[in-house]
Scaffold this active site. Structure first.
Site, PDB file in Angstrom:
ATOM      1  N   HIS A 161      -3.199   2.404  -2.630  1.00  0.00           N
ATOM      2  CA  HIS A 161      -4.298   1.555  -2.172  1.00  0.00           C
ATOM      3  C   HIS A 161      -5.028   0.863  -3.308  1.00  0.00           C
ATOM      4  O   HIS A 161      -5.624  -0.183  -3.125  1.00  0.00           O
ATOM      5  CB  HIS A 161      -5.281   2.385  -1.345  1.00  0.00           C
ATOM      6  CG  HIS A 161      -4.744   2.753   0.007  1.00  0.00           C
ATOM      7  ND1 HIS A 161      -4.644   1.870   1.051  1.00  0.00           N
ATOM      8  CD2 HIS A 161      -4.234   3.929   0.473  1.00  0.00           C
ATOM      9  CE1 HIS A 161      -4.131   2.451   2.114  1.00  0.00           C
ATOM     10  NE2 HIS A 161      -3.855   3.729   1.790  1.00  0.00           N
TER      11      HIS A 161
ATOM     12  N   ARG B  57     -13.986 -25.793  -1.158  1.00  0.00           N
ATOM     13  CA  ARG B  57     -15.087 -26.586  -1.699  1.00  0.00           C
ATOM     14  C   ARG B  57     -16.418 -25.963  -1.306  1.00  0.00           C
ATOM     15  O   ARG B  57     -16.462 -25.030  -0.504  1.00  0.00           O
ATOM     16  CB  ARG B  57     -15.007 -28.011  -1.153  1.00  0.00           C
ATOM     17  CG  ARG B  57     -13.685 -28.723  -1.439  1.00  0.00           C
ATOM     18  CD  ARG B  57     -13.471 -29.890  -0.490  1.00  0.00           C
ATOM     19  NE  ARG B  57     -13.425 -29.415   0.899  1.00  0.00           N
ATOM     20  CZ  ARG B  57     -13.408 -30.211   1.951  1.00  0.00           C
ATOM     21  NH1 ARG B  57     -13.441 -31.523   1.788  1.00  0.00           N
ATOM     22  NH2 ARG B  57     -13.370 -29.702   3.167  1.00  0.00           N
TER      23      ARG B  57
ATOM     24  N   ARG C  32      -1.173 -25.664  -1.086  1.00  0.00           N
ATOM     25  CA  ARG C  32      -1.558 -25.465  -2.484  1.00  0.00           C
ATOM     26  C   ARG C  32      -2.053 -24.038  -2.693  1.00  0.00           C
ATOM     27  O   ARG C  32      -1.732 -23.393  -3.710  1.00  0.00           O
ATOM     28  CB  ARG C  32      -2.645 -26.458  -2.868  1.00  0.00           C
ATOM     29  CG  ARG C  32      -3.076 -26.352  -4.324  1.00  0.00           C
ATOM     30  CD  ARG C  32      -4.250 -27.254  -4.592  1.00  0.00           C
ATOM     31  NE  ARG C  32      -3.921 -28.649  -4.299  1.00  0.00           N
ATOM     32  CZ  ARG C  32      -4.838 -29.616  -4.212  1.00  0.00           C
ATOM     33  NH1 ARG C  32      -6.123 -29.330  -4.375  1.00  0.00           N
ATOM     34  NH2 ARG C  32      -4.478 -30.851  -3.932  1.00  0.00           N
TER      35      ARG C  32
ATOM     36  N   GLU D 124      -5.732  -7.499   5.549  1.00  0.00           N
ATOM     37  CA  GLU D 124      -5.197  -8.519   4.661  1.00  0.00           C
ATOM     38  C   GLU D 124      -5.345  -9.927   5.238  1.00  0.00           C
ATOM     39  O   GLU D 124      -4.693 -10.872   4.780  1.00  0.00           O
ATOM     40  CB  GLU D 124      -3.709  -8.239   4.389  1.00  0.00           C
ATOM     41  CG  GLU D 124      -2.784  -8.391   5.596  1.00  0.00           C
ATOM     42  CD  GLU D 124      -2.691  -7.115   6.422  1.00  0.00           C
ATOM     43  OE1 GLU D 124      -1.684  -6.953   7.120  1.00  0.00           O
ATOM     44  OE2 GLU D 124      -3.608  -6.258   6.373  1.00  0.00           O
TER      45      GLU D 124
ATOM     46  N   ASP E  41      -5.842  -2.903  -3.099  1.00  0.00           N
ATOM     47  CA  ASP E  41      -7.173  -3.483  -3.237  1.00  0.00           C
ATOM     48  C   ASP E  41      -7.192  -4.573  -4.301  1.00  0.00           C
ATOM     49  O   ASP E  41      -7.869  -5.613  -4.153  1.00  0.00           O
ATOM     50  CB  ASP E  41      -8.185  -2.391  -3.609  1.00  0.00           C
ATOM     51  CG  ASP E  41      -8.451  -1.445  -2.445  1.00  0.00           C
ATOM     52  OD1 ASP E  41      -8.026  -1.795  -1.306  1.00  0.00           O
ATOM     53  OD2 ASP E  41      -9.075  -0.399  -2.658  1.00  0.00           O
TER      54      ASP E  41
ATOM     55  N   ASN F 117       0.820  -1.211   0.000  1.00  0.00           N
ATOM     56  CA  ASN F 117       0.000   0.000   0.000  1.00  0.00           C
ATOM     57  C   ASN F 117       0.849   1.254   0.000  1.00  0.00           C
ATOM     58  O   ASN F 117       0.550   2.225  -0.707  1.00  0.00           O
ATOM     59  CB  ASN F 117      -0.917   0.010   1.220  1.00  0.00           C
ATOM     60  CG  ASN F 117      -2.170  -0.830   1.014  1.00  0.00           C
ATOM     61  OD1 ASN F 117      -2.633  -0.989  -0.119  1.00  0.00           O
ATOM     62  ND2 ASN F 117      -2.721  -1.375   2.104  1.00  0.00           N
TER      63      ASN F 117
END
Length: 549
Positions: free
Chosen positions: A436, A455, A486, A466, A440, A431
């Protein structure tokens, strides 16, 4: 002649028609009174039979009780007989001859014997069981203390291994004392149970009905004598009632039963119950014949009354059926109307009232339908708006993921669940350096990869800044580590800053324990997230392990 009687019956006032119907009801009442008389007669007949059965049971109990007392008196008389008082221990042969004479003279005793104080049989009829120990038998132990009457049993000791019928007997015993009152032993006898059969047969030979049966039962209600030997003659509950009341009646199945408890000296129970029975059908035979005649007459009168009532009901119902048919047509055909019906005063007034009511209902129905349509439109719009507002309130505006409030309300524990906490590394510097708008965009791309990596059964949310949290359902710690790693790799490959550097994330994983509040599980996942930050970032740490992925 009254004006009403000159009019057709269908135009009579309804009260006149009801009056006629009431006359038919009176006929039914007459039949009901006849039925009541039958019921009363049945009850009276049953009470008479119960009284007879109770009297027979009482007489039989008295005779059997006196017979048992007679056996005890015979034993007592023999034990106190002066000519043999000094021979009980000194001359067993003399005692045996006396006992044999008593047995042969009465044919009631299956065995009579004298046992000394040690329980050894010194003298007995036909020398049976002489020399045998009787100390452990009930008749000897109880006979030492006083007069004793035992229960019925099979005297197998009297027949040995011979293939003959084993006699049923019961024991009587009295103590034997010398002239100074010292105890010498016990005089016991086994009384043939068949003796009772003679008393029963004598009672049945009176003017009792051939279907009457007499039984002698144990205290539990099982037969000691009769055609149903050893079967349950009266229920255990009835047997207990017999002991509490002394005598009474009961009905079990199709039988009327009366019972009387046999009493011994000073009213003490001997443990047996006299039960007399008679089939209920026999007791009610005459009443049933009378009932058949009354029912037959009642059926004929009922058929006549039914035919009359049917014709009358048809006349009464004809205008009502016409009104009903027109009302049915109105329900299916909106163009149908209700006509004016002539007939009795009440039918005419009813027809007029229904026409007025239908006109008003038609107007009210139109207003109701218009109001319902408007209400339905308003409700549909309101429900749609409410769903939209709720969806907005539950969703993070920037990333499209669920927000923290929704996550904390929707997350529920289930076995095999894990919490995954994710934080973007060095996000503040992104940032500060790129602005920003870039920050974003990074949040949106990370959120999109998090959403793709979960899932349909999982739940992902942005907790603020964040930081993201995912509830993984139905996975263990190792599977959760693999999914988290992953996700970390996908973010590192796909999310780039304007200078070409990759965005990395740190993740903490913790299994959600049973009975553990959500905030505790989130706290443990945060601890693992901080451990991933402290050990170099861009890695996955799992609670309960030292290795980071």
């Amino acid at each position: 002649m009254p004006k009403t009687l000159t009019r057709p019956f269908s135009s009579w006032p309804l009260r006149g028609q009801i009056a006629l119907m009431t006359s038919l009801v009176g006929l039914a009442v007459a039949l009901a009174i006849g039925a009541g008389a039958v019921i009363t007669s049945r009850a009276h007949s049953i009470n008479l039979v119960r009284a007879d059965l109770t009297a027979v049971a009482g007489v039989m109990a008295d005779r059997v009780g006196r017979g048992v007392e007679q056996r005890l008196r015979e034993m007592t008389f023999l034990s106190e007989l002066e000519p043999i008082r000094g021979n009980w221990e000194r001359s067993p042969a003399t005692i045996r001859r006396v006992l044999d004479l008593l047995q042969d003279g009465t044919h009631i005793y299956a065995w009579i014997g004298f046992a000394d104080r040690s329980g050894k049989v010194l003298a007995a009829t036909d020398a049976v069981l002489e020399g045998m120990p009787m100390r452990s038998t009930a008749w000897f132990e109880r006979g030492l203390a006083g007069s004793y009457v035992g229960d019925v049993y099979e005297a197998r000791s009297l027949v040995g291994n011979n293939q003959v019928a084993v006699p049923q007997v019961f024991d009587v015993a009295v103590p034997v004392l010398d002239a100074e009152g010292e105890l010498l032993g016990v005089l016991g006898a086994q009384v043939n149970w068949s003796w009772f059969a003679g008393l029963r047969d004598a009672a049945l030979a009176t003017d009792l009905h051939a279907s009457t049966s007499i039984y002698i039962t144990r205290r539990d209600g099982t037969a000691l004598l009769g055609a149903l030997l050893d079967t349950q003659i009266i229920s255990r509950e009835a047997a207990e009632q017999a002991y509490s009341k002394g005598r009474g009646t009961t009905e079990e199945g199709d039988l009327l039963k009366a019972f009387s408890v046999m009493r011994g000296r000073e009213g003490a129970s001997l443990g047996w119950i006299i039960v007399t029975t008679q089939p209920r059908a026999i007791a009610l035979a005459q009443v049933n014949q009378m009932t058949f005649v009354i029912v037959l007459i009642g059926c004929v009168m009922a058929i006549v009354a039914l035919l009359a009532a049917g014709a009358l009901a048809n006349r009464l119902a004809r205008p009502l059926r016409a009104l009903t048919a027109e009302a049915d047509r109105i329900g299916t055909d909106r163009g149908a109307t209700l006509g004016l019906h002539k007939g009795s005063e009440e039918i005419a007034r009813l027809s007029f009232a229904l026409r007025a009511l239908l006109a008003r209902l038609g107007h009210e129905e139109k207003l109701r339908m218009e109001t319902a349509e408007e209400l339905n439109r308003t409700t549909t719009q309101f429900a749609s708006q409410l769903r939209s507002l709720k969806d907005l309130a539950d969703t993070d505006a920037l990333t499209g993921l669920r927000n923290r409030r929704f996550f904390e309300e929707a997350a529920h524990y289930q076995k095999g669940a894990a919490i995954l906490a994710l934080d973007i590394d060095h996000f503040k510097s992104v940032n500060d350096r790129f602005g920003h708008l870039v920050g974003d965009e990074v949040l949106k791309q990370v959120a999109a990869i998090v959403a793709l990596g979960t899932r349909a059964t999982d739940l992902a949310a942005r907790f603020g800044g964040e930081e993201f949290v995912v509830l993984l359902r139905g996975v263990g710690p190792q599977r959760a580590r693999m999914l988290a790693n992953r996700m970390r790799v996908d973010i590192e490959r796909a999310v780039k800053l304007p200078d070409g550097r990759s965005v990395t994330v740190s993740l903490g994983v913790a299994a959600w324990q049973e009975n553990e509040p959500l905030d505790i599980a989130l706290g443990r996942a945060d601890i693992e997230l901080y451990r991933a930050k402290e050990t170099g970032r861009n890695r996955v740490c799992v609670a309960g392990t030292e290795r980071a992925a």
